[in-house]
Write an enzyme that holds these catalytic residues in place. Sequence first.
Site, PDB file in Angstrom:
ATOM      1  N   GLY A 292       0.832  -1.203   0.000  1.00 35.14           N
ATOM      2  CA  GLY A 292       0.000   0.000   0.000  1.00 35.14           C
ATOM      3  C   GLY A 292       0.860   1.244   0.000  1.00 35.14           C
ATOM      4  N   ALA A 293       1.829   1.279   0.936  1.00 37.20           N
ATOM      5  CA  ALA A 293       2.728   2.417   1.044  1.00 37.20           C
ATOM      6  C   ALA A 293       3.983   1.968   1.784  1.00 37.20           C
ATOM      7  CB  ALA A 293       2.057   3.577   1.774  1.00 37.20           C
ATOM      8  N   MET A 294       5.004   2.832   1.786  1.00 34.69           N
ATOM      9  CA  MET A 294       6.296   2.470   2.380  1.00 34.69           C
ATOM     10  C   MET A 294       6.899   3.674   3.090  1.00 34.69           C
ATOM     11  SD  MET A 294       8.654   0.375   3.034  1.00 34.69           S
ATOM     12  CE  MET A 294      10.214   0.717   3.845  1.00 34.69           C
ATOM     13  N   GLU A 295       7.413   3.429   4.308  1.00 32.29           N
ATOM     14  CA  GLU A 295       7.853   4.496   5.194  1.00 32.29           C
ATOM     15  C   GLU A 295       9.308   4.897   5.018  1.00 32.29           C
ATOM     16  OE1 GLU A 295       8.572   0.605   7.478  1.00 32.29           O
ATOM     17  OE2 GLU A 295       7.087   1.400   6.090  1.00 32.29           O
ATOM     18  N   ASN A 296       9.817   4.937   3.788  1.00 30.89           N
ATOM     19  CA  ASN A 296      11.199   5.367   3.599  1.00 30.89           C
ATOM     20  C   ASN A 296      11.424   6.686   4.336  1.00 30.89           C
ATOM     21  OD1 ASN A 296      11.577   3.292   1.464  1.00 30.89           O
ATOM     22  ND2 ASN A 296      10.185   4.625   0.336  1.00 30.89           N
ATOM     23  N   HIS A 328      -0.077   6.454   9.343  1.00 25.71           N
ATOM     24  CA  HIS A 328       0.654   5.194   9.555  1.00 25.71           C
ATOM     25  C   HIS A 328       2.109   5.331   9.108  1.00 25.71           C
ATOM     26  CE1 HIS A 328       0.996   0.693   8.728  1.00 25.71           C
ATOM     27  NE2 HIS A 328       1.858   1.174   7.867  1.00 25.71           N
ATOM     28  N   GLU A 329       2.322   5.863   7.914  1.00 29.28           N
ATOM     29  CA  GLU A 329       3.688   5.980   7.401  1.00 29.28           C
ATOM     30  C   GLU A 329       4.486   7.040   8.155  1.00 29.28           C
ATOM     31  OE1 GLU A 329       4.601   3.629   5.636  1.00 29.28           O
ATOM     32  OE2 GLU A 329       2.612   2.889   5.123  1.00 29.28           O
ATOM     33  N   GLU A 351      -4.709   9.173  15.588  1.00 29.01           N
ATOM     34  CA  GLU A 351      -5.626   9.631  14.553  1.00 29.01           C
ATOM     35  C   GLU A 351      -6.847  10.349  15.120  1.00 29.01           C
ATOM     36  OE1 GLU A 351      -5.994   5.871  12.759  1.00 29.01           O
ATOM     37  OE2 GLU A 351      -3.881   5.898  12.212  1.00 29.01           O
TER      38      GLU A 351
END
Length: 894
Positions: A292-296, A328-329, A351
């Site tokens: 879904g997404a990535m926390e780089n 979240h990220e 949140e």
Amino acid sequence: MTTNKPADSGDFRLPLDVKPTHYDVTIKTDLENSIFEGVVKINLDIKKETSTVVFNSADLKLNDVSLYSDELKISQVDPSPSLDDKAERCVLSFSTPVPAGSKATLSIAFSGELTGAMMGYYKSSFEHDGTKKYYTLTQFEPTAARRAFPCWDEPLLKATFAVTMISRADTVNLSNMSITSEEIFEPQTTKVEDPSLEALFSALTTQDSPEAQWKISKFQTTPPMSTYLVAYANGRFAYLESSYKTTPDVIHQAQYALDIKAKVLPIYEEIFDIEYPLPKLDTLVAHDFDAGAMENWGLITGRTSAFLLDPEKSDVFGKKRVTVTQSHEIAHMWFGDITTMEWWDYLYLNEGHVYPEWKVHSSFISEHLNDALDLDAKLSSHPIEVHCPDANQINQIFDSLSYAKAGSVLRMLSNFVGQERFLKGVSIYLKKHLYGSTVTEDLWQGISESTGVDVPRIMDNWISKIGFPVLTVIESENSIHVRQDRFLESGPAEEKDNETIWAVPLALLTTTNNKVIIDKSVILDTREKTFAIDTSKPFKLNAGTYGVYRVLYSDERFAAIAEEAAKGDTVFSLSDRIGLVHDIMALSKAGFCKVSSALTIVDILHDEKEDLVWDSIARNIGTLVSTWWEHEAVVSDLNAFRKALFVPVVKRLGYEYSPSESVDISQLRTRAVGQAAVAGDSAVVEELKTWFAEYMRTQDDSRIPGDLFRTTILTAVKHGGREEYEFAKALYENPTTSPSKSIAAIMAMCASQDEACIKDVFTYILSKARTQDIIYFIRGLQINFRTRRSCAQFFQENYAELAKRFEGNFSLQSIVSAGLSGYQSSFENLTKEEDYQQIVDFFKDKDTSRYNLALSQTLESLCASRAWIKRSTTNIAEWLSEWKKGSLRSSPPQ
């Protein structure tokens, strides 16, 4: 390069003879030819005398390998590095050992192809002004940095990174840190001070036009961090406020996510009492993305559906998705980035500061806690902390246990010790381990320090042991006797599977003099215990549904709790009602009570006003329909029951949305219309078909509320023909369609009942669908009863191609497994006796190492569902028969 296997290739952890401390990574991106090449120089601390150096590398060509020793003052080369393809490691051998305690520099030139693999350094595409264009980005988690540059690709081996990017002058370069310098390459004036880079720069051409010129972008050095968090990208990106980047075709849909980032970031800084440490925080939105997404760190990446919203017509569901993903990220900028603890996630605590009307504490129960409990109720589950011997295993643990159960356990702990003291402990933990790697015990120590509670004693089994308990409550006049046993969806656990004793925070709710008292201090830390309470008055364990367990009462007590809960929030809260519905349905599946008892609870709650309770009801009735889908009479009666519950809500709320109404009302309307449509209510179906017909005729969808777009298009195609199907397909293919509408169009295509359209869908998946979207097609085909079996057949017939397209990605296990990522698998609904053996036989000769855990979970689910059907079909039919006679509260008028 040779491909001889090192002798120790069975050990997937790198030897610790040397340790990287800093990387200088120079990357040249050639979008036109779909290749990249570069040079990496790695500073090493030599821990033990060694003549070999072992690091990770995969799908890269390596050359010009040299090792310079500061102490020996010599540079050594290995002309023939040895590569172990399976372990994705390279071994260098040198004639002179490098002494312990010294420092060395390893230099390697490398090159690779830019493919659409959605891992490593890969390319993605978009269409703008009728032209297809390409850009590149990275996705390294968990073990794909080795596919972009040679490195020590393990999260504990942190180092600093200085990235330099070489690209066409008319493109944008992005990385974790800010740019320190950027210049156009000129052979006469550009200084190349490092001899190892001369070959890279000498190959650059120089022309006058910007698209033919090359530029050099140098980025600041990062703080110490893991390789999986390194990120860079190159393309013709557009941006908002220099912080939110994507391609020009969708940049107008990025503002909402940027606004959320601006709101959330200072909240985290305040909660953790630690400032965000990097100079910037970009978000790059990609058209092709596996997860879904990535926390780089400093450069969050993710798919369009995770971050983009149509500003003209956004829906509450879409806003929630973007808000939760972005929050979240950003949370990972502290957890996972500043300190590396992989499983910290779903920071539900924050949140509520952004949108309190979304009631995120209560919605957490259905969206995360219940998913975790469903998956953890299997013998094939795994602990939150699990040993990962290789990359295949690492990919597999990114499931509901690594995420939702971990968050649920922390939520339970926070409720037990108090949220303020919990957060103080988290802050202590973060400050003690800035830029370091941590283990669970470090977090427990921080919270113990802030609370005075022996946190490890309470929490260790929740993290290190598989499963969770069911608490059985036996009542007497002045006490309750509570016993804990491991809960399994297949029924009571055998003794060998029932050895763990959890320290269970009971959160015991009692009433005295019309006052509600919740004792959060009570713990069940033995197999069973008796507690003195007045059982003539309302009581309940797990007040607020913070506990990671199920509670089994007698049918009479369940009904009494429901009767009191139906009165509203006077005794039992919204979260109590949500948990009640989920608990009794899960207990009925496992055979601890009858499905009729669960349906009776729903019947008692039929006048409920809160959307989140209706959400839990809708999910569980949906589970029943999906399980009994091949029992036509049961499905017909369940749909009649579903219509009786939700159509009155539609009539009460209507179809019109108002900006002044509460979010709860808006979501309840959306849910009620959706459930009535799925159940086949003729009035609702005709209304939605009318809207869609006008949309097809005029190309104007303004009559369709944004919150009802997915339900409308799905219903229209399901009850329509080829014309509606083709309209949905064209919508999906239109590059200007928003991500949420694009996914809605996929689901609609898969809802068709027309044989020719169904055949077209299966052809379309492999010929035209984006790889990242295949999972949506599989989900849609599984929702459609007409295509469930043909979907499983499609998977088997095209297994080789699907396995190749998803090689190394997260998605294949989600297609195979039930319950991962919230998607339905290709097999989970095949519940006939012969299905199980056919699936086992199909996978018998396959390499299942990338998804063996997921496959085991699916097979176990099939057995549990088949047993449930066998045990409960008569019970459901009898209850529904009584309901149809008009003898129950929600019964239709006779």
